[in-house]
Design an enzyme around this catalytic site. Structure first.
Site, PDB file in Angstrom:
ATOM      1  N   SER A  60       0.616  -1.285  -0.019  1.00  0.00           N
ATOM      2  CA  SER A  60      -0.058   0.137  -0.040  1.00  0.00           C
ATOM      3  C   SER A  60       0.744   1.230   0.002  1.00  0.00           C
ATOM      4  CB  SER A  60      -0.847  -0.095   1.307  1.00  0.00           C
ATOM      5  OG  SER A  60      -1.644  -1.196   1.211  1.00  0.00           O
TER       6      SER A  60
HETATM    7  N1  SAH Z   1      -0.841  -3.896   3.646  1.00  0.00           N
HETATM    8  C1  SAH Z   1      -0.448  -4.741   2.657  1.00  0.00           C
HETATM    9  C2  SAH Z   1      -1.348  -4.695   1.462  1.00  0.00           C
HETATM   10  C3  SAH Z   1      -1.316  -5.867   0.633  1.00  0.00           C
HETATM   11  S1  SAH Z   1      -2.565  -5.797  -0.684  1.00  0.00           S
HETATM   12  C4  SAH Z   1       0.978  -4.091   2.574  1.00  0.00           C
HETATM   13  O1  SAH Z   1       1.094  -2.907   2.344  1.00  0.00           O
HETATM   14  O2  SAH Z   1       1.712  -4.907   1.969  1.00  0.00           O
HETATM   15  C5  SAH Z   1      -3.643  -6.546   0.032  1.00  0.00           C
HETATM   16  C6  SAH Z   1      -3.493  -8.203   0.467  1.00  0.00           C
HETATM   17  O3  SAH Z   1      -4.908  -8.668   0.976  1.00  0.00           O
HETATM   18  C7  SAH Z   1      -2.982  -9.116  -0.567  1.00  0.00           C
HETATM   19  O4  SAH Z   1      -1.850  -9.624  -0.010  1.00  0.00           O
HETATM   20  C8  SAH Z   1      -3.984 -10.065  -0.826  1.00  0.00           C
HETATM   21  O5  SAH Z   1      -3.568 -11.336  -0.968  1.00  0.00           O
HETATM   22  C9  SAH Z   1      -4.770 -10.135   0.683  1.00  0.00           C
HETATM   23  N2  SAH Z   1      -6.134 -10.670   0.381  1.00  0.00           N
HETATM   24  C10 SAH Z   1      -6.985 -10.240  -0.413  1.00  0.00           C
HETATM   25  N3  SAH Z   1      -8.314 -10.842  -0.074  1.00  0.00           N
HETATM   26  C11 SAH Z   1      -7.869 -11.574   1.065  1.00  0.00           C
HETATM   27  C12 SAH Z   1      -8.669 -12.511   2.156  1.00  0.00           C
HETATM   28  N4  SAH Z   1     -10.099 -12.857   1.809  1.00  0.00           N
HETATM   29  N5  SAH Z   1      -8.078 -12.999   2.975  1.00  0.00           N
HETATM   30  C13 SAH Z   1      -6.963 -12.507   3.451  1.00  0.00           C
HETATM   31  N6  SAH Z   1      -6.023 -11.788   2.632  1.00  0.00           N
HETATM   32  C14 SAH Z   1      -6.682 -11.347   1.516  1.00  0.00           C
END
Ligand code: SAH
Length: 212
Positions: A60
């Site tokens: 993010s």
């Molecule tokens: N805060 C993280 C954001 C990653 S993007 C960072 O800064 O790195 C969002 C993440 O949510 C992804 O890794 C994706 O795999 C995860 N995600 C999406 N749907 C999900 C679900 N149902 N349960 C758990 N994780 C999920």
């Protein structure tokens, strides 16, 4: 590229964009973002932009991390916090320095494993990770004083609202994939759930099912 000067510039930019919580800004200043990226991208770590982490997911944008964290902490300290979507682990690391304990759920196993190594490298021991569908929350560990979702569902997951403690707050992007999403805040009060719409955002979708 990863010098203190570059990091300070990012903090200046976040202040200019309206982040006012100095505790949050200081934690972001002190947390190396480049270790959450592949080496080829680490020179861009202190730009205020989201960056790819593989599996079509993104780390993010710092502004969004700061904004969501600020919203999460706005009504005082939070002891137990659930994060949905560990991803790189960057937001997890920021939260871990500001709340009592972080429980973080990720559906893509390889991302979770990398995040685990990085959090260990930073010596953050108040974090528990789980490979699971975060849309269902983490019932055994709840209720939570706050929940932060880093992925956007089409509608607010009732299960997450159910796992909020009284006085608890859910910070979550909601909306269709790639367009018209907004950041929402839900507070669980004696009078019921109260909703606020904060601002337009763009997040990856909250998906069901696990990837090993
Ligand atoms: N805060 C993280 C954001 C990653 S993007 C960072 O800064 O790195 C969002 C993440 O949510 C992804 O890794 C994706 O795999 C995860 N995600 C999406 N749907 C999900 C679900 N149902 N349960 C758990 N994780 C999920």
């Amino acid at each position: 590229m990863t010098s203190q000067r570059t990091r300070d510039r990012l903090i200046e930019r976040l202040s200019e964009r309206g982040i006012t919580d100095n505790t949050v800004l200081n934690v972001i200043r002190g947390t190396p973002r480049h270790i959450f990226l592949d080496e080829a991208l680490s020179h861009r770590a202190y730009e205020d932009s989201s960056l790819p982490i593989g599996f079509q997911q993104t780390l993010s944008q710092p502004y969004i991390v700061a904004r969501m964290t600020e919203l999460l902490l706005a009504n005082g300290p939070r002891e137990r916090v659930l994060e949905v979507g560990t991803g790189s682990g960057y937001q997890t690391a920021i939260l871990a320095q500001l709340v009592g304990r972080v429980f973080s759920v990720e559906r893509i196993r390889p991302l979770q494993e990398k995040a685990r190594q990085r959090l260990r490298q930073l010596g953050l021991t108040n974090v528990q990770l789980r490979h699971a569908d975060g849309g269902m929350g983490w019932k055994d560990r709840g209720p939570f004083d706050a929940i932060l979702s880093a992925a956007a569902p089409a509608e607010v997951p009732q299960e997450l609202l159910a796992q909020l403690a009284m006085g608890g707050r859910l910070v979550i992007p909601i909306g269709p994939q790639g367009k018209q999403q907004a950041l929402y805040v839900y507070d669980k009060t004696e009078e019921g759930i109260q909703e606020q719409i904060i601002e337009p955002v763009l997040f990856v979708p909250l998906l069901a099912g696990l990837l090993s």
